[in-house]
Scaffold this motif. Structure first.
Motif, short mmCIF file in Angstrom:
data_model
loop_
_atom_site.label_atom_id
_atom_site.label_comp_id
_atom_site.label_asym_id
_atom_site.label_seq_id
_atom_site.Cartn_x
_atom_site.Cartn_y
_atom_site.Cartn_z
N GLU A 1 0.59 -1.25 -0.07
CA GLU A 1 0.28 0.05 0.05
C GLU A 1 0.93 1.43 -0.10
OE1 GLU A 1 -2.41 -0.73 3.38
OE2 GLU A 1 -3.88 -2.23 2.13
N ARG A 2 1.97 1.11 0.57
CA ARG A 2 3.04 2.14 0.32
C ARG A 2 3.21 2.53 -0.95
NH1 ARG A 2 7.01 -0.49 4.87
NH2 ARG A 2 5.68 -0.23 6.82
N ARG A 3 3.07 1.79 -1.95
CA ARG A 3 3.29 1.62 -3.36
C ARG A 3 2.05 2.09 -4.11
NH1 ARG A 3 8.41 -2.28 -4.56
NH2 ARG A 3 9.42 -2.29 -2.27
N HIS A 4 1.09 2.22 -3.38
CA HIS A 4 -0.44 2.49 -3.68
C HIS A 4 -0.60 1.25 -4.97
CE1 HIS A 4 0.14 6.68 -2.73
NE2 HIS A 4 1.30 6.54 -3.44
N ILE A 5 -0.45 0.01 -4.19
CA ILE A 5 -0.73 -1.12 -4.80
C ILE A 5 -2.18 -1.88 -3.89
CG2 ILE A 5 -0.21 -3.57 -5.37
CD1 ILE A 5 2.74 -2.61 -5.68
N HIS A 6 -3.24 -2.03 -4.53
CA HIS A 6 -4.44 -2.47 -3.93
C HIS A 6 -4.19 -3.91 -3.45
CE1 HIS A 6 -8.42 -4.09 -3.73
NE2 HIS A 6 -8.75 -2.97 -2.95
N VAL A 7 -4.70 -4.28 -2.43
CA VAL A 7 -4.58 -5.57 -1.64
C VAL A 7 -5.72 -6.00 -1.21
CG1 VAL A 7 -3.20 -7.01 0.04
CG2 VAL A 7 -1.84 -4.97 -1.04
N GLN A 8 -6.21 -7.37 -1.44
CA GLN A 8 -7.14 -8.04 -0.86
C GLN A 8 -6.71 -9.30 -0.49
OE1 GLN A 8 -10.21 -9.45 -3.76
NE2 GLN A 8 -9.30 -7.91 -5.26
N VAL A 9 -7.27 -10.11 0.51
CA VAL A 9 -6.63 -11.20 1.09
C VAL A 9 -7.79 -12.36 0.89
CG1 VAL A 9 -6.10 -12.37 3.10
CG2 VAL A 9 -5.76 -10.10 2.95
N TRP A 10 -7.21 -13.31 0.17
CA TRP A 10 -8.16 -14.57 0.12
C TRP A 10 -7.56 -15.83 0.73
CZ3 TRP A 10 -8.18 -15.00 -6.16
CH2 TRP A 10 -8.84 -13.84 -6.76
N CYS A 11 -8.36 -16.41 1.53
CA CYS A 11 -8.18 -17.53 2.44
C CYS A 11 -9.19 -18.47 2.49
CB CYS A 11 -7.68 -16.88 3.80
SG CYS A 11 -9.09 -16.01 4.51
N LEU A 12 -9.05 -19.68 2.83
CA LEU A 12 -9.99 -20.61 3.31
C LEU A 12 -10.84 -20.51 4.13
CD1 LEU A 12 -7.64 -23.94 2.26
CD2 LEU A 12 -8.94 -22.59 0.69
N ALA A 13 -10.51 -19.72 5.21
CA ALA A 13 -11.27 -19.68 6.49
C ALA A 13 -10.85 -18.41 7.08
CB ALA A 13 -11.28 -20.83 7.32
N ARG A 14 -11.76 -17.93 8.00
CA ARG A 14 -11.78 -16.65 8.80
C ARG A 14 -11.94 -16.86 10.10
NH1 ARG A 14 -12.85 -10.41 7.32
NH2 ARG A 14 -11.81 -9.62 8.96
N ALA A 15 -10.99 -16.78 11.08
CA ALA A 15 -11.40 -16.89 12.39
C ALA A 15 -11.64 -15.31 13.17
CB ALA A 15 -10.17 -17.30 13.16
N GLU A 16 -13.01 -14.94 12.74
CA GLU A 16 -13.28 -13.66 13.17
C GLU A 16 -13.64 -13.58 14.68
OE1 GLU A 16 -16.08 -16.54 12.95
OE2 GLU A 16 -15.52 -15.60 10.98
N ALA A 17 -13.54 -12.45 15.26
CA ALA A 17 -13.83 -12.17 16.75
C ALA A 17 -15.11 -12.93 17.27
CB ALA A 17 -13.76 -10.78 16.85
N PRO A 18 -15.02 -13.28 18.40
CA PRO A 18 -16.25 -14.02 18.88
C PRO A 18 -17.41 -13.15 19.06
CG PRO A 18 -14.28 -14.43 20.33
CD PRO A 18 -13.87 -13.23 19.47
N GLY A 19 -18.59 -13.88 18.47
CA GLY A 19 -19.87 -12.91 18.66
C GLY A 19 -20.40 -12.38 17.44
N LEU A 20 -19.38 -12.10 16.37
CA LEU A 20 -19.64 -11.14 15.30
C LEU A 20 -20.73 -11.83 14.21
CD1 LEU A 20 -16.11 -9.80 14.21
CD2 LEU A 20 -18.12 -8.70 15.43
N LEU A 21 -20.66 -13.27 14.39
CA LEU A 21 -21.67 -13.86 13.49
C LEU A 21 -23.19 -14.42 14.35
CD1 LEU A 21 -19.41 -16.35 11.59
CD2 LEU A 21 -20.61 -14.18 10.83
N ASP A 22 -22.97 -13.96 15.64
CA ASP A 22 -24.21 -14.21 16.22
C ASP A 22 -25.40 -13.43 15.90
OD1 ASP A 22 -22.68 -15.94 17.55
OD2 ASP A 22 -22.48 -14.33 19.39
#
Length: 235
Positions: A214-235
């Protein structure tokens, strides 16, 4: 002989142990569908939403790094994602990768993400790579590259420090552990990348790497097989 024997053995789902019809492998459709997100989620924090959008109300003000995943690490499929790294068990990878590809297509068609020019797997330090024998992020990237016809870039981003495992560290300790752990070559001829990893937890690794681009103005997105989100966010 080994190939013939492997082909002759029953192909069973890792989760329910029922037979899976070839060419499907690893995880049956029923178990896979039950483990995928059952609701729209924020691409910033992973919070459950009523209607799919790029960000939830909280994330709209900060626009954090986009994380694209087909499922939560905490809801059934996480065990098999973890098995790739910790047990070198790749039987579930085809099904999990297919689910991620389907998720990418869906979000892309809705205009929430744009296809990257190149896939960049999170690198391992050469010491860790030698000990483990493989980089799970590269294996996932290779699978996605073949399905989506997007090239992989593995030379520009390197892990220069052999840091301790992030598991068990606090957020502050994770950030300190990864400080200056990665280097990016001066020449990088792309403007949009997808950073590939197996799991995103706190996002510390992804953010540390993304900052280099991003310091070079390159757009980044992340692709992963699973996300360990914070507790309670999917409740």
């Amino acid at each position: 002989m080994k190939l013939w024997l492997g082909a002759s053995l029953p192909n069973r789902c890792l989760m329910c142990h029922q037979s899976v019809s070839l060419p499907s492998t690893g995880i049956c459709v029923t178990c896979l569908d039950s483990g995928l997100y059952q609701q729209p989620v924020c691409l910033g924090c992973g919070r459950g939403l009523q209607i799919q959008s790029r960000y939830c109300g909280t994330c709209q003000s900060t626009e954090p790094l986009l994380v694209i995943s087909p499922c939560s690490y905490h809801q059934g499929l996480g065990r098999w994602v973890g098995s790739i790294k910790y047990r070198a068990q790749f039987a579930g990878l085809p099904a999990l990768s297919a689910a991620l590809v389907a998720r990418i297509h869906k979000l892309e068609a809705a205009g929430f993400i744009h296809r990257p020019q190149v896939l960049v797997p999170v690198p391992l330090h050469e010491t860790r790579l030698k000990a483990r024998g493989f980089n799970q992020a590269w294996i996932i990237a290779d699978t996605l590259s073949k399905r989506l016809n997007i090239p992989i870039e593995t030379h520009s981003l390197v892990r220069s420090l052999d840091t301790q495992s992030q598991a068990g560290l606090t957020g502050k300790q994770r950030r300190k552990n990864l400080k200056n752990a990665f280097n990016l070559d001066d020449y990088f001829p792309y403007q949009r990348i997808a950073l590939i990893d197996d799991v995103v937890t706190t996002g510390t690794t992804a953010k540390e790497i993304a900052s280099l681009f991003e310091r070079r103005h390159i757009h980044v997105q992340v692709w992963c097989l699973a996300r360990a989100e914070a507790p309670g966010l999917l409740d």
